[in-house]
Design a protein around this motif. Structure first.
Motif, PDB file in Angstrom:
ATOM      1  N   GLN A   1     -40.957  68.593 -24.333  1.00  0.00           N
ATOM      2  CA  GLN A   1     -40.797  69.161 -25.678  1.00  0.00           C
ATOM      3  C   GLN A   1     -42.029  69.969 -26.070  1.00  0.00           C
ATOM      4  OE1 GLN A   1     -39.693  66.425 -28.818  1.00  0.00           O
ATOM      5  NE2 GLN A   1     -40.766  67.657 -30.332  1.00  0.00           N
TER       6      GLN A   1
ATOM      7  N   GLU B   1     -41.968  73.959 -26.941  1.00  0.00           N
ATOM      8  CA  GLU B   1     -42.426  74.444 -28.245  1.00  0.00           C
ATOM      9  C   GLU B   1     -43.629  75.370 -28.118  1.00  0.00           C
ATOM     10  OE1 GLU B   1     -40.831  70.895 -31.180  1.00  0.00           O
ATOM     11  OE2 GLU B   1     -42.911  70.827 -30.507  1.00  0.00           O
TER      12      GLU B   1
ATOM     13  N   ALA C   1     -39.992  75.281 -33.090  1.00  0.00           N
ATOM     14  CA  ALA C   1     -39.683  73.849 -33.091  1.00  0.00           C
ATOM     15  C   ALA C   1     -38.364  73.648 -32.367  1.00  0.00           C
ATOM     16  CB  ALA C   1     -39.586  73.317 -34.519  1.00  0.00           C
ATOM     17  N   HIS C   2     -38.296  72.619 -31.527  1.00  0.00           N
ATOM     18  CA  HIS C   2     -37.099  72.428 -30.700  1.00  0.00           C
ATOM     19  C   HIS C   2     -35.861  72.079 -31.513  1.00  0.00           C
ATOM     20  CE1 HIS C   2     -37.737  68.133 -31.211  1.00  0.00           C
ATOM     21  NE2 HIS C   2     -36.537  67.954 -30.709  1.00  0.00           N
ATOM     22  N   ASN C   3     -36.033  71.408 -32.637  1.00  0.00           N
ATOM     23  CA  ASN C   3     -34.864  70.941 -33.393  1.00  0.00           C
ATOM     24  C   ASN C   3     -34.419  71.906 -34.489  1.00  0.00           C
ATOM     25  OD1 ASN C   3     -37.164  70.478 -34.816  1.00  0.00           O
ATOM     26  ND2 ASN C   3     -36.700  68.371 -35.365  1.00  0.00           N
ATOM     27  N   THR C   4     -35.328  72.720 -35.019  1.00  0.00           N
ATOM     28  CA  THR C   4     -34.958  73.625 -36.111  1.00  0.00           C
ATOM     29  C   THR C   4     -35.028  75.098 -35.732  1.00  0.00           C
ATOM     30  OG1 THR C   4     -37.221  73.761 -36.959  1.00  0.00           O
ATOM     31  CG2 THR C   4     -35.800  71.978 -37.831  1.00  0.00           C
TER      32      THR C   4
ATOM     33  N   GLU D   1     -29.817  77.231 -23.089  1.00  0.00           N
ATOM     34  CA  GLU D   1     -29.224  75.892 -23.079  1.00  0.00           C
ATOM     35  C   GLU D   1     -29.080  75.311 -21.682  1.00  0.00           C
ATOM     36  OE1 GLU D   1     -25.623  75.255 -25.232  1.00  0.00           O
ATOM     37  OE2 GLU D   1     -26.356  76.329 -26.987  1.00  0.00           O
TER      38      GLU D   1
ATOM     39  N   ASN E   1     -24.572  68.633 -24.202  1.00  0.00           N
ATOM     40  CA  ASN E   1     -26.005  68.851 -24.310  1.00  0.00           C
ATOM     41  C   ASN E   1     -26.680  67.507 -24.555  1.00  0.00           C
ATOM     42  OD1 ASN E   1     -28.520  69.896 -24.597  1.00  0.00           O
ATOM     43  ND2 ASN E   1     -28.025  71.191 -26.337  1.00  0.00           N
TER      44      ASN E   1
ATOM     45  N   SER F   1     -30.116  66.717 -24.326  1.00  0.00           N
ATOM     46  CA  SER F   1     -31.366  66.772 -25.062  1.00  0.00           C
ATOM     47  C   SER F   1     -31.816  68.217 -25.150  1.00  0.00           C
ATOM     48  CB  SER F   1     -32.431  65.944 -24.346  1.00  0.00           C
ATOM     49  OG  SER F   1     -33.677  66.105 -24.962  1.00  0.00           O
ATOM     50  N   THR F   2     -32.117  68.672 -26.333  1.00  0.00           N
ATOM     51  CA  THR F   2     -32.556  70.051 -26.503  1.00  0.00           C
ATOM     52  C   THR F   2     -34.050  70.215 -26.287  1.00  0.00           C
ATOM     53  OG1 THR F   2     -32.820  69.697 -28.876  1.00  0.00           O
ATOM     54  CG2 THR F   2     -30.712  70.605 -28.117  1.00  0.00           C
ATOM     55  N   ASN F   3     -34.725  69.155 -25.864  1.00  0.00           N
ATOM     56  CA  ASN F   3     -36.159  69.283 -25.645  1.00  0.00           C
ATOM     57  C   ASN F   3     -36.589  68.784 -24.275  1.00  0.00           C
ATOM     58  OD1 ASN F   3     -35.691  66.581 -26.163  1.00  0.00           O
ATOM     59  ND2 ASN F   3     -37.568  66.284 -27.282  1.00  0.00           N
TER      60      ASN F   3
END
Length: 193
Positions: free
Chosen positions: A88, A92, A98-101, A121, A131, A133-135
């Protein structure tokens, strides 16, 4: 008296054709599988080169390497992406987001929040088409044991760890390299191969 000739295939001819098709299939299917595997490895190596290019672009911009090698590498230049937190931080830092936003973020010394690399992705761990984990980065085999090494002392030589799989060559001339450690289900490969 007229005799009629049937223009169809005999049972022996049909069985012979089926046997030939089965033999050819048994030869071609494993060969195609090997080609597919090598294609996935080549694709992953291309991504590893893109990561290294992004790291070099970061260094060209800031005059120092991204400060993510300390996370899991103890300052020796190793970037261990097998841990989710390290992966992550790497994402980043190089994306500046930011990975989540997706909001701009200052991470790993990227205080200008420059986007050195755009992660897609398909570079993240996938769990059955979903998916996961996005990080957490992974290779095309869903292997997350990805390692990069940077020449932090500036001597132009990288010394990957000898306990890595694939086998380390000991020393590599350059500023950065990368490899993936395989397991029973996934192959290991490196940029120096």
């Amino acid at each position: 008296m007229k005799t009629f000739r049937n223009n169809g295939f005999t049972l022996i001819e049909l069985l012979t054709v089926i046997a030939v098709i089965a033999i050819l299939s048994s030869i071609l299917i494993p060969a195609a599988s090997g080609v597919r595997r090598q294609s996935r490895i080549a694709s992953s190596k291309a991504k590893l080169w893109q990561y290294i290019t992004a790291i070099e672009a970061f260094k060209a911009e800031y005059n120092y390497y991204p400060q993510v090698y300390n996370a899991g590498g103890n300052g020796n230049g190793l970037i261990d992406l097998s841990a989710a937190a390290n992966s992550q931080e790497f994402v980043e830092t190089l994306s500046g987001r930011a990975h989540n936003t997706g909001d701009p973020i200052e991470q790993g010394g990227n205080y200008r929040r420059i986007q050195f690399y755009t992660f897609s992705e398909n570079e993240f761990r996938d769990n059955g088409g979903q998916n996961y984990s996005t990080n957490r980065l992974s290779d095309p085999f869903n292997n997350t044991n990805i390692f990069l090494m940077i020449d932090v002392d500036g001597d132009g030589i990288i010394r990957p760890f000898s306990n890595s799989n694939p086998t380390s060559p000991g020393e590599i001339k350059g500023t950065a390299t990368a490899w993936v450690v395989g397991d029973d289900d996934t192959p290991g490969y490196a940029l120096w191969e």
